[in-house]
Design a protein around this motif. Structure first.
Motif, PDB file in Angstrom:
ATOM      1  N   HIS A   1      16.267   5.068 -36.981  1.00 22.60           N
ATOM      2  CA  HIS A   1      16.974   4.188 -35.697  1.00 22.60           C
ATOM      3  C   HIS A   1      16.802   2.824 -35.911  1.00 22.60           C
ATOM      4  O   HIS A   1      15.728   2.416 -36.406  1.00 22.60           O
ATOM      5  CB  HIS A   1      16.121   4.720 -34.466  1.00 22.60           C
ATOM      6  N   ASP A   2      17.392   2.042 -35.062  1.00 21.01           N
ATOM      7  CA  ASP A   2      17.485   0.638 -35.115  1.00 21.01           C
ATOM      8  C   ASP A   2      16.656   0.077 -34.049  1.00 21.01           C
ATOM      9  O   ASP A   2      16.121   1.152 -33.232  1.00 21.01           O
ATOM     10  CB  ASP A   2      18.823  -0.101 -35.319  1.00 21.01           C
ATOM     11  N   ALA A   3      16.262  -1.245 -34.037  1.00 19.86           N
ATOM     12  CA  ALA A   3      15.627  -1.738 -32.814  1.00 19.86           C
ATOM     13  C   ALA A   3      16.119  -1.460 -31.324  1.00 19.86           C
ATOM     14  O   ALA A   3      15.266  -1.176 -30.513  1.00 19.86           O
ATOM     15  CB  ALA A   3      15.621  -3.296 -33.000  1.00 19.86           C
ATOM     16  N   SER A   4      17.251  -1.039 -31.186  1.00 26.92           N
ATOM     17  CA  SER A   4      17.935  -0.534 -29.937  1.00 26.92           C
ATOM     18  C   SER A   4      17.657   1.003 -29.724  1.00 26.92           C
ATOM     19  O   SER A   4      18.256   1.448 -28.753  1.00 26.92           O
ATOM     20  CB  SER A   4      19.154  -0.907 -29.766  1.00 26.92           C
ATOM     21  N   ARG A   5      17.216   1.409 -30.683  1.00 29.43           N
ATOM     22  CA  ARG A   5      16.954   3.033 -30.812  1.00 29.43           C
ATOM     23  C   ARG A   5      18.233   3.727 -30.929  1.00 29.43           C
ATOM     24  O   ARG A   5      18.409   5.314 -30.591  1.00 29.43           O
ATOM     25  CB  ARG A   5      16.230   3.456 -29.565  1.00 29.43           C
ATOM     26  N   ASN A   6      19.229   3.067 -31.572  1.00 29.21           N
ATOM     27  CA  ASN A   6      20.606   3.913 -31.914  1.00 29.21           C
ATOM     28  C   ASN A   6      20.143   4.761 -33.365  1.00 29.21           C
ATOM     29  O   ASN A   6      19.450   4.106 -34.064  1.00 29.21           O
ATOM     30  CB  ASN A   6      21.663   2.810 -32.086  1.00 29.21           C
ATOM     31  N   VAL A   7      20.853   5.917 -33.414  1.00 30.06           N
ATOM     32  CA  VAL A   7      20.499   6.452 -34.785  1.00 30.06           C
ATOM     33  C   VAL A   7      21.422   5.819 -35.767  1.00 30.06           C
ATOM     34  O   VAL A   7      22.782   5.725 -35.597  1.00 30.06           O
ATOM     35  CB  VAL A   7      21.002   7.818 -34.711  1.00 30.06           C
ATOM     36  N   LEU A   8      20.831   5.534 -37.100  1.00 32.25           N
ATOM     37  CA  LEU A   8      21.481   4.674 -38.243  1.00 32.25           C
ATOM     38  C   LEU A   8      21.696   5.984 -39.240  1.00 32.25           C
ATOM     39  O   LEU A   8      22.784   5.772 -39.723  1.00 32.25           O
ATOM     40  CB  LEU A   8      20.529   3.738 -38.671  1.00 32.25           C
ATOM     41  N   ASP A   9      20.937   6.816 -39.237  1.00 32.97           N
ATOM     42  CA  ASP A   9      21.104   7.853 -40.264  1.00 32.97           C
ATOM     43  C   ASP A   9      20.102   9.063 -40.155  1.00 32.97           C
ATOM     44  O   ASP A   9      19.110   8.818 -39.662  1.00 32.97           O
ATOM     45  CB  ASP A   9      21.111   7.470 -41.836  1.00 32.97           C
ATOM     46  N   SER A  10      20.618  10.256 -40.408  1.00 32.90           N
ATOM     47  CA  SER A  10      19.551  11.404 -40.502  1.00 32.90           C
ATOM     48  C   SER A  10      20.065  12.178 -41.770  1.00 32.90           C
ATOM     49  O   SER A  10      20.850  12.128 -42.460  1.00 32.90           O
ATOM     50  CB  SER A  10      19.994  12.090 -39.018  1.00 32.90           C
ATOM     51  N   ALA A  11      18.757  13.014 -41.908  1.00 34.17           N
ATOM     52  CA  ALA A  11      18.969  14.032 -43.185  1.00 34.17           C
ATOM     53  C   ALA A  11      18.035  15.124 -43.050  1.00 34.17           C
ATOM     54  O   ALA A  11      17.187  15.157 -42.312  1.00 34.17           O
ATOM     55  CB  ALA A  11      18.504  13.136 -44.198  1.00 34.17           C
ATOM     56  N   ASP A  12      18.569  16.318 -43.239  1.00 32.48           N
ATOM     57  CA  ASP A  12      17.858  17.472 -43.231  1.00 32.48           C
ATOM     58  C   ASP A  12      17.657  17.929 -44.768  1.00 32.48           C
ATOM     59  O   ASP A  12      16.793  17.053 -45.399  1.00 32.48           O
ATOM     60  CB  ASP A  12      18.893  18.697 -42.715  1.00 32.48           C
TER      61      ASP A  12
END
Length: 255
Positions: free
Chosen positions: A200-211
């Motif tokens: 997440h970025d500083a605003s807590r938005n998801v930038l990327d995820s992985a399983d």
């Protein structure tokens, strides 16, 4: 009548011999090592490890290879309960505790352990050994953005998803244009953790995820940071499972 008796005599004798012969006792299967608790071994130190798996309660010997001078002293074995909702084939139902000593020059990927039991030897278990990255111990309570554990990049966090629905959150300072690799090492070394990773970025938005990545349950992310500021890394088990054996090594470093 006499002919019949002559013909039956060998059959009766064979039947008597087969009844007298006791069946062989069922051979025990060889032990099986699934993972270690803690998951990460430390070169140049003496430490206690519990090897978890199948048929380990009665193991009296553990052999070490891949590092000159390495030793493993068996301290004892026991049956262990399988946590609620956890898959027994991944968690194991027994363990053997060992006192392991590795030389300072023990190499990651080289050290292997073999448990010896009444049924034979286990397949070699590849131990996860620390490399040159600075090691950081995970600290609770780090289950939210507000209480995220601060990291200095590069580093490798040694921790565990300690219970069901546990979340481990970390934060680090990044620069715009910086390329960062975030990687979990767990399933490749037998740990039952099926990790899911989110950045997440500083605003807590998801930038990327992985399983799952690269044919394993270990996620890997490589991303270019969009701005100067704080970034958060959140780690969970994909099935909301957990326990002391759900260990991991979280690597955060420049790519």
């Amino acid at each position: 009548m006499r002919l019949t008796a002559l013909l039956l005599a060998p059959l009766l004798a064979a039947s008597t011999l087969s009844q007298d012969k006791k069946p062989d006792a069922k051979k025990q299967p060889p032990p099986k090592v699934l993972y270690a608790v803690p998951l990460v071994a430390k070169p140049g130190e003496k430490q206690k490890l519990a090897l978890r798996g199948k048929g380990l309660a009665a193991v009296k010997e553990v052999r070490v290879s891949g590092a000159d001078g390495a030793t493993a002293k068996v301290l004892g074995g026991k049956a262990v309960p399988v946590p609620n909702n956890s898959p027994g084939e991944r968690v194991g139902d027994s363990e053997v505790e060992v006192e392991l000593e590795l030389p300072k020059d023990a190499k990651p990927g080289a050290v292997k352990l073999v448990a010896v039991g009444a049924g034979g030897e286990s397949a070699p278990y590849a131990l996860l050994v620390r490399d040159d990255l600075p090691a950081v111990a995970e600290k609770e309570d780090n289950g939210a953005f507000a209480s995220a554990q601060a990291l200095t990049v590069p580093c490798a966090v040694e921790g565990a998803i300690k219970g069901e629905r546990d979340v481990d959150v970390f934060k680090f300072a990044g620069k715009k244009g910086q390329k960062v690799r975030v990687e979990v090492q767990a399933a490749r070394f037998g740990a039952p953790l099926d990790a899911f990773l989110t950045v997440h970025d500083a605003s807590r938005n998801v930038l990327d995820s992985a399983d799952d990545t690269g044919g394993t349950a270990d996620p890997v992310l490589t991303l270019t940071l969009p701005a100067d500021g704080t970034y958060y890394v959140a780690l969970i088990d994909a099935h909301d499972l957990g326990g002391p054996g759900f260990g991991y090594r979280l690597v955060v470093k420049p790519e």
